[in-house]
Design an enzyme around this catalytic site. Structure first.
Site, short mmCIF file in Angstrom:
data_model
loop_
_atom_site.label_atom_id
_atom_site.label_comp_id
_atom_site.label_asym_id
_atom_site.label_seq_id
_atom_site.Cartn_x
_atom_site.Cartn_y
_atom_site.Cartn_z
N CYS A 140 0.86 -1.18 0.00
CA CYS A 140 0.00 0.00 0.00
C CYS A 140 0.90 1.23 0.00
CB CYS A 140 -0.88 -0.02 1.25
SG CYS A 140 -2.16 1.25 1.26
N CYS A 144 -0.73 4.20 7.12
CA CYS A 144 -1.49 4.31 8.37
C CYS A 144 -0.62 3.65 9.46
CB CYS A 144 -2.84 3.63 8.22
SG CYS A 144 -3.78 4.34 6.85
N CYS A 147 -1.21 -0.02 10.84
CA CYS A 147 -1.55 -1.09 9.87
C CYS A 147 -0.29 -1.79 9.36
CB CYS A 147 -2.33 -0.49 8.71
SG CYS A 147 -2.62 -1.65 7.37
N GLY A 205 -3.98 -3.13 0.54
CA GLY A 205 -4.06 -2.06 -0.44
C GLY A 205 -5.23 -1.12 -0.26
N GLU A 206 -5.14 0.01 -0.95
CA GLU A 206 -6.20 1.01 -0.92
C GLU A 206 -6.97 0.88 -2.24
OE1 GLU A 206 -7.89 3.37 0.96
OE2 GLU A 206 -8.90 3.48 -0.97
N SER A 237 -13.85 -0.75 1.28
CA SER A 237 -13.35 0.05 2.40
C SER A 237 -12.25 0.98 1.92
CB SER A 237 -12.81 -0.87 3.49
OG SER A 237 -12.21 -0.11 4.51
N LEU A 260 -12.29 5.45 9.55
CA LEU A 260 -12.31 6.76 10.19
C LEU A 260 -11.20 6.86 11.27
CD1 LEU A 260 -14.06 9.32 9.94
CD2 LEU A 260 -15.25 8.55 12.00
N HIS A 261 -11.34 6.05 12.30
CA HIS A 261 -10.31 5.87 13.33
C HIS A 261 -9.99 7.06 14.22
CE1 HIS A 261 -9.95 2.13 11.31
NE2 HIS A 261 -9.16 2.52 10.36
N ASN A 336 -5.60 -5.09 16.19
CA ASN A 336 -4.92 -6.38 16.05
C ASN A 336 -3.43 -6.14 16.02
OD1 ASN A 336 -7.20 -8.22 15.76
ND2 ASN A 336 -7.61 -7.07 13.88
N1 SAH Z 1 -7.03 0.30 2.62
C1 SAH Z 1 -8.39 0.17 2.96
C2 SAH Z 1 -8.85 -1.24 3.11
C3 SAH Z 1 -7.95 -2.22 3.82
S1 SAH Z 1 -7.76 -2.16 5.55
C4 SAH Z 1 -8.71 0.98 4.19
O1 SAH Z 1 -7.78 1.44 4.84
O2 SAH Z 1 -9.89 1.15 4.48
C5 SAH Z 1 -9.28 -2.78 6.28
C6 SAH Z 1 -9.55 -2.16 7.67
O3 SAH Z 1 -8.66 -2.67 8.69
C7 SAH Z 1 -9.38 -0.66 7.69
O4 SAH Z 1 -10.40 -0.05 8.42
C8 SAH Z 1 -8.07 -0.53 8.41
O5 SAH Z 1 -7.89 0.77 8.94
C9 SAH Z 1 -8.17 -1.59 9.47
N2 SAH Z 1 -6.91 -1.95 10.10
C10 SAH Z 1 -5.66 -1.80 9.60
N3 SAH Z 1 -4.75 -2.28 10.48
C11 SAH Z 1 -5.41 -2.72 11.56
C12 SAH Z 1 -5.03 -3.38 12.78
N4 SAH Z 1 -3.77 -3.65 13.02
N5 SAH Z 1 -6.01 -3.71 13.65
C13 SAH Z 1 -7.30 -3.47 13.37
N6 SAH Z 1 -7.73 -2.90 12.22
C14 SAH Z 1 -6.80 -2.52 11.32
FE1 SF4 Z 2 -3.43 -0.16 5.73
FE2 SF4 Z 2 -5.66 0.66 4.45
FE3 SF4 Z 2 -3.97 2.44 5.53
FE4 SF4 Z 2 -3.22 1.06 3.37
S1 SF4 Z 2 -4.89 2.56 3.50
S2 SF4 Z 2 -1.96 1.48 5.17
S3 SF4 Z 2 -4.18 -0.92 3.75
S4 SF4 Z 2 -5.19 0.89 6.61
#
Ligand code: SAH
Ligand code: SF4
Length: 399
Positions: A140, A144, A147, A205-206, A237, A260-261, A336
């Protein structure tokens, strides 16, 4: 004096000989175009494309020889020029809770000299549904901070065919095609219904940074004469690529989830750095006006629970206030952990207190149960092996 210019742009990294064309991921019209390309009349090409579509997507057939309503000679010719792509399975892990994680390896048949890429795909069985979590990119570009995928550089976008092939291969493994056999480990719901009823674009990925390929793949997955997955059961997502949100609703028509987070820009800038480009106000405005949004088709807001970072009562109240005018569902995701991560998951009491505030505002059962933690298959834990590729090799096929 004469000067000889070297205009060799590195042919060693370019395709030498194109292989067969993969039919998975082509639109019906493109498929007909390919058939016209091998000499079929326009009418025949259209008719054969419909037959192939049915064999590939309804019956899950990969062998042209088994396509019995196509003349033998033509079947042989098709087999020479085309292929029905399936990824190689590098590994299949099964969690104690029934979650399955595959590491799939893709080679591009049209560019056989390019290094393969690997992606992860996760299947989550529940009593009333089976959800496939599909990847859209290898790695990606976004970072974030919580992640795991975000620690891996983008290697490349997946093609529409590679996105669909994850669904096709998972259906094959789960006995979801007419002649398929369900695994008998008791971990896949038995019975008449499909093992995979829902798709979420929540893997690596996004998806909105690979918009055209994701769009094509999802339109094929929801095609009523093929895989026939309802658009209401497909969720995309995004971390908040605002300019692509309206087209997603208008052109693809699937359900939307927003990562959102955080409820304040200063914190969201850190957790989801794309926020610096498209801040909360712009993101929420795009949600308010998402085509097709209604109380029956709500947007899901994902909110990862990070200890002492975003989990206070004040955060919960602000979350409810921010979403007041949007048909919304709230999904609290216990963080997680992954090896090397800098965050901790909020304590269970804190998650409950947060969920209570959200509940009292009228949002039902907002906490997402983590699945497949023992095989690192839960949200945000996916990270492929491809990053082990040497940088030199990666640069050679960077798009
Ligand atoms: N890139 C997209 C889709 C993939 S991630 C996005 O960011 O929406 C799917 C979801 O898992 C997103 O809401 C992401 O923020 C969340 N996520 C990423 N890492 C995480 C973690 N370690 N624990 C819980 N959720 C997580
Ligand atoms: Fe992870 Fe989604 Fe952020 Fe990419 S956009 S770094 S997959 S949470």
């Amino acid at each position: 004096m004469s000067l000889a210019l070297n205009i060799d742009h590195g042919t060693a990294t370019r395709p030498i000989k194109a292989g067969p064309v993969d039919l998975v991921g082509l639109s019906r019209r493109e498929m007909a175009g390919e058939l016209a390309g091998i000499g079929l009349s326009e009418r025949d090409a259209k008719m054969r494309a419909s037959q192939l579509w049915n064999w590939i997507y309804v019956n899950g057939v990969t062998d042209f020889g088994a396509m019995t309503n196509i003349a033998k000679g033509l079947r042989a010719e098709l087999a020479q020029v085309f292929t029905v792509g399936r990824p190689e399975i590098v590994s299949e892990q099964i969690s104690i809770d029934g979650t399955r994680k595959w590491l799939f390896r893709f080679r591009d048949p049209a560019h056989p000299n390019m290094p393969p890429v690997e992606v992860e795909t996760v299947y989550i069985p529940e009593s009333d549904r089976g959800t496939l979590c599909v990847s859209s990119q290898v790695g990606c570009t976004l970072t974030c901070s919580f992640c795991h995928t975000g620690t891996q550089k983008l290697v490349r976008n997946l093609s529409a065919g590679e996105i669909l092939a994850q669904v096709m291969m998972a259906r094959e493994r789960l006995g979801d095609f007419p002649d398929g056999v369900r695994p008998t480990d008791g971990l896949v719901p038995p019975g008449e219904t499909r093992a995979i009823t829902n798709i979420v674009m929540m893997g690596m990925g996004e998806p909105l940074y690979n918009y055209e390929n994701v769009k094509k793949a999802l339109l094929i997955a929801s095609d009523g004469d093929g895989l026939s997955l309802s658009k209401r059961r497909i969720t995309l997502s995004t971390s908040g690529v605002v300019p692509h949100i309206e087209p997603t609703g208008r052109e693809i028509g699937v359900m939307l989830a927003i990562s959102l987070h955080a409820v304040r820009n200063d914190l969201r800038d850190v957790l989801v750095p794309i926020n610096k480009k498209w801040p909360l106000e712009e993101l929420l405005e795009a949600c308010r006006t998402y085509p097709g949004v209604s109380n029956a088709r709500r947007i899901t807001f994902e909110y990862v629970m990070l200890k002492d970072i975003n989990d206070s009562d004040a955060d919960a109240k602000e979350l409810v206030r921010l979403l007041a005018k949007i048909p919304a569902k709230i999904n609290l995701i216990p963080f997680n952990p992954w090896p090397g991560s800098n965050y901790q998951c909020s304590d269970w009491d804190r998650i409950e207190a947060f969920a209570d505030i959200v509940n009292r505002a009228g949002y039902a059962s907002p906490v997402r149960t983590p699945r497949g933690r023992d095989i690192l298959a839960a949200c945000g834990q996916l990270k492929s092996e491809t990053e082990r590729l040497k940088k030199k090799d990666r640069d050679a096929f960077m798009l």
